[in-house]
Scaffold this active site. Sequence first.
Site, PDB file in Angstrom:
ATOM      1  N   LYS A  53       0.807  -1.171   0.002  1.00 50.15           N
ATOM      2  CA  LYS A  53       0.031   0.120  -0.102  1.00 50.15           C
ATOM      3  C   LYS A  53       0.930   1.467  -0.074  1.00 50.15           C
ATOM      4  O   LYS A  53       0.622   2.079  -0.792  1.00 50.15           O
ATOM      5  CB  LYS A  53      -0.945  -0.014   1.220  1.00 50.15           C
ATOM      6  CG  LYS A  53      -1.942  -0.984   1.240  1.00 50.15           C
ATOM      7  CD  LYS A  53      -2.652  -1.271   2.414  1.00 50.15           C
ATOM      8  CE  LYS A  53      -3.564  -2.531   2.259  1.00 50.15           C
ATOM      9  NZ  LYS A  53      -4.607  -2.954   3.296  1.00 50.15           N
ATOM     10  N   GLN A  97      -5.053  -1.648   9.443  1.00 47.95           N
ATOM     11  CA  GLN A  97      -4.731  -2.889   8.880  1.00 47.95           C
ATOM     12  C   GLN A  97      -5.322  -4.063   9.817  1.00 47.95           C
ATOM     13  O   GLN A  97      -4.991  -4.232  11.053  1.00 47.95           O
ATOM     14  CB  GLN A  97      -3.414  -3.210   8.594  1.00 47.95           C
ATOM     15  CG  GLN A  97      -2.996  -4.487   7.698  1.00 47.95           C
ATOM     16  CD  GLN A  97      -3.653  -4.546   6.359  1.00 47.95           C
ATOM     17  OE1 GLN A  97      -3.728  -3.428   5.917  1.00 47.95           O
ATOM     18  NE2 GLN A  97      -3.972  -5.696   5.881  1.00 47.95           N
ATOM     19  N   ASP A 120     -11.513   2.243   3.692  1.00 51.28           N
ATOM     20  CA  ASP A 120     -11.643   0.623   3.435  1.00 51.28           C
ATOM     21  C   ASP A 120     -13.048   0.381   3.137  1.00 51.28           C
ATOM     22  O   ASP A 120     -13.401  -0.930   2.851  1.00 51.28           O
ATOM     23  CB  ASP A 120     -11.290  -0.029   5.028  1.00 51.28           C
ATOM     24  CG  ASP A 120     -10.109  -0.921   4.827  1.00 51.28           C
ATOM     25  OD1 ASP A 120      -9.596  -1.357   3.769  1.00 51.28           O
ATOM     26  OD2 ASP A 120      -9.366  -0.723   5.992  1.00 51.28           O
TER      27      ASP A 120
HETATM   28  N1  GUN Z   1      -6.913  -7.271   6.073  1.00 55.16           N
HETATM   29  C1  GUN Z   1      -7.004  -8.132   4.880  1.00 55.16           C
HETATM   30  N2  GUN Z   1      -7.876  -7.580   3.947  1.00 55.16           N
HETATM   31  C2  GUN Z   1      -7.805  -6.031   4.352  1.00 55.16           C
HETATM   32  C3  GUN Z   1      -8.202  -4.726   3.813  1.00 55.16           C
HETATM   33  O1  GUN Z   1      -8.872  -4.739   2.930  1.00 55.16           O
HETATM   34  N3  GUN Z   1      -8.262  -3.574   4.463  1.00 55.16           N
HETATM   35  C4  GUN Z   1      -7.851  -3.733   5.885  1.00 55.16           C
HETATM   36  N4  GUN Z   1      -7.615  -2.826   6.717  1.00 55.16           N
HETATM   37  N5  GUN Z   1      -7.273  -4.926   6.399  1.00 55.16           N
HETATM   38  C5  GUN Z   1      -7.114  -6.146   5.643  1.00 55.16           C
END
Ligand code: GUN
Length: 293
Positions: A53, A97, A120
Amino acid sequence: MSATIIDGKAIAQEVRSEVAQKVTELKAKGINPCLAVILVGENPASVSYVTGKQKALAEAGMTDRSVHLPENTTEEDLLKLIDELNKDKSVNGILVQLPLPKHINEDRVIMAINPEKDVDGFHPVNVGNLMIGRKAFLPCTPHGVVVLLEKMKIETSGKHCVIVGRSNIVGKPLAILMSSRKVNSTVTICHTGTKNMAEITKQADILVAAAGHPSTITKDMVKPGAVVIDVGVNRIPDSTKKSGFRLVGDCDYDEVAEIASYITPVPGGVGPMTIAMLMFNTLEAAMNQNGLN
Ligand code: GUN
């Protein structure tokens, strides 16, 4: 017959280039889109996702305000950080996350994020708005699946989409998106309580595997000519790799690829789209917060 492999990496790059172009235009107006990615602890998969990211943010020309907190961070301290980022006008998006360490309540953390910065799309306000067809941040992975189908010009209207998995992050929101008027598929969700799963998955024109387990979908569960989208990312031990593991999806790729019309590989399918759609949402957040949408 052998399936056409959907190149998620290339399609994600296309989306990221479009975002980068718009970021350049915004910066010319003095607006600098900014995302704060919060990582708590050292879960290796999470560290790897967050690194991806951050690279994408840099490439898109966006500001990275990421914070890496130790595993023993208290819920109170995490909530305090989120509150500060909510109030900080220079921060457009906040992403925590997941999964979080066990001593932190994920639900309280998600609820603490200002829905206008929830890139998200996990906050109940965004989930609710999506459900009733109002403007919302779309969760990145399901949105990425829809964009993949669109960019591959795969017909979705009137098709039967079977989704295996009912998570809040993928299965449930994807069911809403696929059954929206715009996408117009008929949707069935299968899960661990489903009886005779193969009977149902064999009816799918579009089969989405989002169960989180390798070999959930075998060849006998797929209708010849179906489009197969594999959302799974599973690490399995592999002593021939330097890392000691390799990534596989939820489908038995080689055998399913023999009969599907299209298939997404793992890695290089849905995964890169998740990051691309996060960049898209961060851009959206910056535009919304500056009265440009
Ligand atoms: N963990 C696995 N996929 C995601 C996601 O799309 N966003 C976040 N914040 N955590 C994750």
